[in-house]
Design a protein around this motif. Structure first.
Motif, PDB file in Angstrom:
ATOM      1  N   TYR A  53       0.832  -1.201   0.000  1.00  0.00           N
ATOM      2  CA  TYR A  53       0.000   0.000   0.000  1.00  0.00           C
ATOM      3  C   TYR A  53       0.869   1.254   0.000  1.00  0.00           C
ATOM      4  N   ARG A  54       1.872   1.292   0.880  1.00  0.00           N
ATOM      5  CA  ARG A  54       2.710   2.488   0.997  1.00  0.00           C
ATOM      6  C   ARG A  54       3.625   2.684  -0.214  1.00  0.00           C
ATOM      7  N   LYS A  55       4.090   1.593  -0.841  1.00  0.00           N
ATOM      8  CA  LYS A  55       5.031   1.705  -1.958  1.00  0.00           C
ATOM      9  C   LYS A  55       4.351   1.854  -3.320  1.00  0.00           C
ATOM     10  N   HIS A  58      -0.693   3.891  -2.564  1.00  0.00           N
ATOM     11  CA  HIS A  58      -0.820   5.277  -2.120  1.00  0.00           C
ATOM     12  C   HIS A  58      -0.170   6.272  -3.094  1.00  0.00           C
ATOM     13  N   PRO A  59       1.053   6.031  -3.574  1.00  0.00           N
ATOM     14  CA  PRO A  59       1.613   6.984  -4.557  1.00  0.00           C
ATOM     15  C   PRO A  59       0.783   7.071  -5.838  1.00  0.00           C
ATOM     16  N   THR A  60       0.245   5.943  -6.276  1.00  0.00           N
ATOM     17  CA  THR A  60      -0.586   5.950  -7.479  1.00  0.00           C
ATOM     18  C   THR A  60      -1.856   6.748  -7.253  1.00  0.00           C
ATOM     19  N   LEU A  61      -2.497   6.522  -6.117  1.00  0.00           N
ATOM     20  CA  LEU A  61      -3.715   7.272  -5.810  1.00  0.00           C
ATOM     21  C   LEU A  61      -3.422   8.757  -5.634  1.00  0.00           C
ATOM     22  N   SER A  62      -2.303   9.081  -5.058  1.00  0.00           N
ATOM     23  CA  SER A  62      -1.933  10.491  -4.869  1.00  0.00           C
ATOM     24  C   SER A  62      -1.712  11.192  -6.208  1.00  0.00           C
ATOM     25  N   ARG A  63      -1.089  10.502  -7.143  1.00  0.00           N
ATOM     26  CA  ARG A  63      -0.859  11.099  -8.470  1.00  0.00           C
ATOM     27  C   ARG A  63      -2.162  11.304  -9.227  1.00  0.00           C
ATOM     28  N   LYS A  64      -3.107  10.399  -9.031  1.00  0.00           N
ATOM     29  CA  LYS A  64      -4.370  10.445  -9.772  1.00  0.00           C
ATOM     30  C   LYS A  64      -5.506  11.099  -8.975  1.00  0.00           C
ATOM     31  N   GLU A  65      -5.195  11.775  -7.882  1.00  0.00           N
ATOM     32  CA  GLU A  65      -6.230  12.299  -6.993  1.00  0.00           C
ATOM     33  C   GLU A  65      -7.165  13.280  -7.678  1.00  0.00           C
ATOM     34  N   GLN A  66      -6.636  14.224  -8.441  1.00  0.00           N
ATOM     35  CA  GLN A  66      -7.482  15.204  -9.124  1.00  0.00           C
ATOM     36  C   GLN A  66      -8.382  14.535 -10.154  1.00  0.00           C
TER      37      GLN A  66
END
Length: 128
Positions: A53-55, A58-66
């Protein structure tokens, strides 16, 4: 938080496994590897789900948040428009059914009133 990470990673795993299972289920020890992977995800010693999740997640979701937020707003707007459209159709159907029922019952009521009024007129004595 630990269980949330596990269920998110497990859901992603199950979704991808549904499609990939068709192509790689012939691989030797496939089911054993899959079972070991799920145990690795679940184990409190390895914390595999937390690590993935952390590796990765989460980074994928953060990049695609908008982008995700935009899709959620679009879905909300479309669902509101759809509910309004279905509501209007439902009200139109209900109104048409009510009008149809009223016209049918009005005809029956008028026929009964006519028959009662004719009987009443016939029962009156004739006076010349």
């Amino acid at each position: 938080v630990r269980w949330m990470m596990y269920w998110i990673v497990f859901a992603i795993f199950m979704a991808t496994e549904t499609f990939t299972d068709i192509f790689i289920s012939w691989f030797p020890f496939y089911y054993e590897i899959k079972m070991a992977f799920v145990i690795w995800l679940l184990s409190p010693y390895t914390r595999g789900a937390s690590l993935l999740y952390r590796k990765v997640v989460h980074p994928t979701l953060s990049r695609k948040e908008q982008e995700i937020d935009m899709y959620i707003v679009q879905a909300r707007e479309r669902s509101y428009e759809t509910m309004v459209r279905f509501g209007k159709k439902g009200l139109n159907i209900a109104a048409a059914a009510a009008v149809q029922a009223a016209t049918k019952s009005q005809g029956a009521l008028a026929g009964r009133l006519r028959s009662f009024s004719m009987q009443d007129l016939r029962s009156l004595p004739d006076e010349a």
